[in-house]
Write a protein that holds these residues in place. Structure first.
Motif, PDB file in Angstrom:
ATOM      1  N   ASN A  60     -44.190  -1.644  51.138  1.00 41.53           N
ATOM      2  CA  ASN A  60     -43.472  -1.543  49.703  1.00 41.53           C
ATOM      3  C   ASN A  60     -43.625   0.115  49.929  1.00 41.53           C
ATOM      4  O   ASN A  60     -42.887   0.333  49.036  1.00 41.53           O
ATOM      5  N   ALA A  61     -45.053   1.056  50.663  1.00 37.37           N
ATOM      6  CA  ALA A  61     -45.255   2.414  50.252  1.00 37.37           C
ATOM      7  C   ALA A  61     -44.040   3.185  51.047  1.00 37.37           C
ATOM      8  O   ALA A  61     -43.373   3.924  49.931  1.00 37.37           O
ATOM      9  N   VAL A  62     -43.159   2.763  51.829  1.00 37.73           N
ATOM     10  CA  VAL A  62     -42.220   3.129  52.626  1.00 37.73           C
ATOM     11  C   VAL A  62     -40.905   3.310  51.309  1.00 37.73           C
ATOM     12  O   VAL A  62     -40.130   3.650  52.204  1.00 37.73           O
ATOM     13  N   ARG A  63     -40.480   1.585  51.212  1.00 37.28           N
ATOM     14  CA  ARG A  63     -40.012   1.365  50.042  1.00 37.28           C
ATOM     15  C   ARG A  63     -39.677   2.324  48.543  1.00 37.28           C
ATOM     16  O   ARG A  63     -38.358   2.798  48.172  1.00 37.28           O
ATOM     17  N   ARG A  64     -40.771   2.133  48.020  1.00 37.54           N
ATOM     18  CA  ARG A  64     -41.246   3.670  47.712  1.00 37.54           C
ATOM     19  C   ARG A  64     -40.811   5.356  47.928  1.00 37.54           C
ATOM     20  O   ARG A  64     -40.704   5.591  47.322  1.00 37.54           O
ATOM     21  N   SER A  65     -41.336   4.842  48.920  1.00 44.34           N
ATOM     22  CA  SER A  65     -40.880   6.388  49.354  1.00 44.34           C
ATOM     23  C   SER A  65     -39.206   6.947  49.486  1.00 44.34           C
ATOM     24  O   SER A  65     -38.790   7.939  48.917  1.00 44.34           O
ATOM     25  N   VAL A  66     -38.577   5.610  49.763  1.00 42.34           N
ATOM     26  CA  VAL A  66     -37.256   5.666  49.667  1.00 42.34           C
ATOM     27  C   VAL A  66     -36.326   6.133  48.593  1.00 42.34           C
ATOM     28  O   VAL A  66     -35.921   7.128  48.309  1.00 42.34           O
ATOM     29  N   ASN A 110     -29.051  -4.169  49.450  1.00 37.19           N
ATOM     30  CA  ASN A 110     -29.825  -5.489  49.042  1.00 37.19           C
ATOM     31  C   ASN A 110     -31.056  -5.831  49.681  1.00 37.19           C
ATOM     32  O   ASN A 110     -32.327  -6.450  49.556  1.00 37.19           O
ATOM     33  N   ALA A 111     -31.234  -5.677  51.506  1.00 41.79           N
ATOM     34  CA  ALA A 111     -32.315  -5.469  52.094  1.00 41.79           C
ATOM     35  C   ALA A 111     -32.407  -3.965  52.519  1.00 41.79           C
ATOM     36  O   ALA A 111     -31.333  -3.462  53.377  1.00 41.79           O
ATOM     37  N   MET A 112     -32.741  -3.315  51.675  1.00 40.17           N
ATOM     38  CA  MET A 112     -33.675  -2.627  52.225  1.00 40.17           C
ATOM     39  C   MET A 112     -33.992  -2.173  53.749  1.00 40.17           C
ATOM     40  O   MET A 112     -35.222  -2.714  54.223  1.00 40.17           O
ATOM     41  N   PRO A 113     -33.416  -0.641  54.873  1.00 37.69           N
ATOM     42  CA  PRO A 113     -33.720  -1.211  56.420  1.00 37.69           C
ATOM     43  C   PRO A 113     -35.520  -0.454  56.407  1.00 37.69           C
ATOM     44  O   PRO A 113     -35.691   0.334  56.124  1.00 37.69           O
ATOM     45  N   LEU A 114     -35.610  -1.768  57.451  1.00 33.11           N
ATOM     46  CA  LEU A 114     -37.174  -1.007  58.285  1.00 33.11           C
ATOM     47  C   LEU A 114     -38.474  -0.564  57.006  1.00 33.11           C
ATOM     48  O   LEU A 114     -38.791  -0.308  57.339  1.00 33.11           O
ATOM     49  N   THR A 115     -38.368  -2.210  56.316  1.00 31.26           N
ATOM     50  CA  THR A 115     -38.991  -1.997  55.404  1.00 31.26           C
ATOM     51  C   THR A 115     -39.965  -3.703  55.477  1.00 31.26           C
ATOM     52  O   THR A 115     -40.857  -3.839  54.036  1.00 31.26           O
ATOM     53  N   SER A 116     -38.919  -4.761  55.456  1.00 32.16           N
ATOM     54  CA  SER A 116     -39.286  -6.123  55.160  1.00 32.16           C
ATOM     55  C   SER A 116     -40.017  -6.347  56.358  1.00 32.16           C
ATOM     56  O   SER A 116     -40.064  -6.414  57.292  1.00 32.16           O
ATOM     57  N   LEU A 117     -40.829  -7.183  56.021  1.00 33.17           N
ATOM     58  CA  LEU A 117     -42.338  -7.926  56.938  1.00 33.17           C
ATOM     59  C   LEU A 117     -41.991  -9.353  57.408  1.00 33.17           C
ATOM     60  O   LEU A 117     -42.594  -9.920  56.907  1.00 33.17           O
ATOM     61  N   GLU A 118     -40.499  -9.618  56.135  1.00 33.71           N
ATOM     62  CA  GLU A 118     -39.675 -11.195  56.618  1.00 33.71           C
ATOM     63  C   GLU A 118     -39.520 -11.547  57.546  1.00 33.71           C
ATOM     64  O   GLU A 118     -39.141 -10.894  58.260  1.00 33.71           O
ATOM     65  N   PRO A 119     -39.694 -12.444  57.709  1.00 33.23           N
ATOM     66  CA  PRO A 119     -40.230 -13.912  57.931  1.00 33.23           C
ATOM     67  C   PRO A 119     -42.179 -13.880  58.138  1.00 33.23           C
ATOM     68  O   PRO A 119     -41.581 -13.617  59.176  1.00 33.23           O
TER      69      PRO A 119
END
Length: 571
Positions: free
Chosen positions: A489-495, A508-517
């Motif tokens: 989430n820190a990366v997402r907030r920075s973007v 819908n899905a920000m690149p390079l931020t998800s840890l799913e699955p």
């Protein structure tokens, strides 16, 4: 091992024995070790010497954990410890921890083996292919940029004196890590010429402030309408928090802790204005930056023209930072506690101006506190907010407990009884710090409840298989809370902050931020027999915390909670 197992006496006979006895004599309690083919003389020396003559050696199955454990141990004791890893590859893994220690001015004696220099003819010569493949022209370069001192052991009789010098330099202000390179040859070589016996050199005494400079600061504060102190960390004994509270409450001075590393003030202190530097700086006309490397962000919080700014600390200009251009009207090199105590001594008795300031500061302190608690209570949802999680954790802990966070808890939502109850990672940002640092704190004081509250991404960085194995093997039953939001989430907030109207923010899905699955983090902990529980509803968290802490107290077994937390643009 009993002393009877050492029939030839306690005088060190090899370089390895001299090194280990030198560390112990210098006050090192533990050697956090990750062994390799460079360790045979160290291991033989540990088996030969009486236990009371050497630091207790602990097997730590990952190098980053070893340095972080020494870091955490120092934060709750004030005593520097030693780490030893194997040659260049082990040192490379440890380097991130050394960077963190340097950023936080934490003294750690970091040592590594060095590939044997000789191919034959000397004790410790090369005996395996990796002794060729691991050699470097300048192994110390892996950490030399972030250590105060680095050197290579040349002769066996140097072992004790080099260890003592390393500890002394690490523990002298400004404190920080040091590095020793240890080739096998001098470690294994027999000492022929005993050095003269000497006591280990003590660290330098605390620097005291220039009286003339203090008089200027005292005058500025006396005439100020809204003086403010900004700090980010205190001493392990908590003396700075006590001195600041007494001084600032007496003279009506506000205190804020922007981007805190080690909390300094109790959250209910009448002089404490919280953690939001922007709110705290409003109206300030004198700002004292007290041992704070990053008191504000220049682009957003720089003080207004006309505001007097004073920087105080062992290194008030933070020379290790290449770019740091904060405004400064006066820089005073001094131990922070000594500076506050000396400033208190030269300040005049409180007058009507200071009494008026005290009332205003107290009202502001109560207002921010009430707002923070109110916001936390609204977060009891599914998924819960980080503020609610932090509030529940705070309510579950006693006044002696300590929490190590890494993109985990929100300090403003917690009630902290005094200094050094909440620790955040250094601003260097080497992730995976909080979990092993919490293990180091538990090792230092097994009677305390110790919590690691970390984001799911940070949990992965912490090498959790190694950390949970350490917790079980060394009987260090900490509570680990995984703040699980399924992403970095820190990366997402920075973007979002950089491109608020950009394509990534709208995706819908920000690149390079998800840890799913997401993997089942609890199974990792269960492999080391931890108590585990998953919490998705905010209303269920208090009871889950109570169950986990009961296991820790009653069974002396580590516990892990996987807590589902809402994605936030703030925390």
């Amino acid at each position: 091992m009993s002393d009877d197992a050492n029939p030839r006496g306690c005088e060190p006979k090899t370089g390895a024995e001299a090194l280990l006895t030198g560390l112990k004599t210098s006050g090192v309690d533990y050697l956090f070790a990750n062994a390799g083919t460079d360790f045979p003389p160290i291991i033989e020396a540990l088996a030969t010497l009486p236990p009371g003559q050497v630091a207790e050696a602990l097997t730590i199955p990952h190098e980053t954990a070893s340095v972080a454990m020494a870091h955490g141990y120092y934060l709750v004791t004030g005593r520097p410890q030693a780490v030893m890893v194997h040659v260049n590859v082990g040192l490379a893994n440890a380097a991130m921890g050394v960077i963190n220690a340097a950023s936080d001015n934490v003294p750690v004696v970091v040592m590594s083996g060095r590939t044997p220099i000789t191919e034959r003819g000397r004790p410790g010569h090369r005996v395996t292919p990796i002794h060729y493949g691991q050699e470097m022209y300048d192994q110390a370069s892996l950490v030399s940029d972030v250590t105060k001192f680095h050197y290579e052991l040349r002769y066996p009789e140097q072992g004790a004196s080099l260890a003592a010098r390393a500890v002394s330099l690490a523990n002298s202000e400004p404190k920080g890590p040091v590095y020793l390179s240890l080739p096998r040859e001098p470690l294994m070589e027999v000492i022929e010429t005993q050095p003269l016996p000497k006591s280990p050199p003590p660290p330098t005494t605390a620097a005291h402030p220039d009286p003339d400079a203090l008089a200027v600061v005292a005058g500025w504060i006396a005439e100020a309408e809204a003086p403010l102190v900004l700090c980010q960390r205190g001493d392990p004994a908590g003396r700075l928090g006590e001195a600041l509270s007494a001084f600032c409450n007496r003279h009506g001075i506000g205190v804020a802790e922007p981007f805190p590393l080690r909390n300094v003030m109790a959250t209910n202190d009448d002089a404490f204005l919280g953690y939001d530097v922007k709110a705290a700086m409003e109206g300030a006309d004198v700002v004292v930056v007290l041992d704070a490397g990053i008191p504000w962000l220049e682009a957003f919080h720089a003080p207004d023209e006309g505001v007097k700014v004073v920087h105080i600390g062992a290194d008030p200009h933070f020379a290790r930072m290449p770019v740091r251009s904060y405004r400064c009207d006066l820089a005073i090199a001094a131990d922070p506690v000594a500076a506050v105590e000396a400033l208190s001594a030269v300040m005049k008795d409180p007058d009507e101006r200071s009494r008026s300031r005290r009332e205003k500061v107290s009202a502001r302190a109560q207002a921010w506190r009430a707002k923070a608690l109110s916001e936390a209570k609204t977060g009891c949802t599914t998924p819960m907010t980080a503020e609610w999680m932090s509030r529940c954790l705070s309510d579950a802990l006693d006044d002696t407990a300590v929490v190590f966070g890494e993109l985990g808890f929100v300090p403003g939502s917690m009630t902290l009884a005094g200094a050094n109850r909440a620790f955040n990672p250094p601003h260097s940002g080497g992730l995976g710090w909080a979990l092993p640092a919490a293990l180091g704190a538990q090792l230092a004081d097994r009677t305390r409840m110790v919590v690691a509250c970390i984001g799911d991404g940070s949990y992965i960085f912490a090498n959790p298989v190694a950390c949970h194995q350490i917790a079980e093997a060394l009987e260090l039953p900490i509570l680990t809370i995984i703040k699980n939001n399924g992403m970095w989430n820190a990366v997402r907030r920075s973007v979002i902050n950089s491109y608020p109207q950009g394509a990534a923010a709208r995706a819908n899905a920000m690149p390079l931020t998800s840890l799913e699955p997401a993997p089942d983090y609890l199974k990792v902990a269960e492999a080391s027999r931890a108590y585990t529980e998953r919490v998705e509803n905010g209303q269920d968290l208090p009871a889950a915390l109570a169950r986990a802490m009961a296991v820790i107290r009653d069974e002396r077994r580590q516990a892990v909670l996987d807590v589902r937390v809402a994605v936030s643009d703030r925390n």
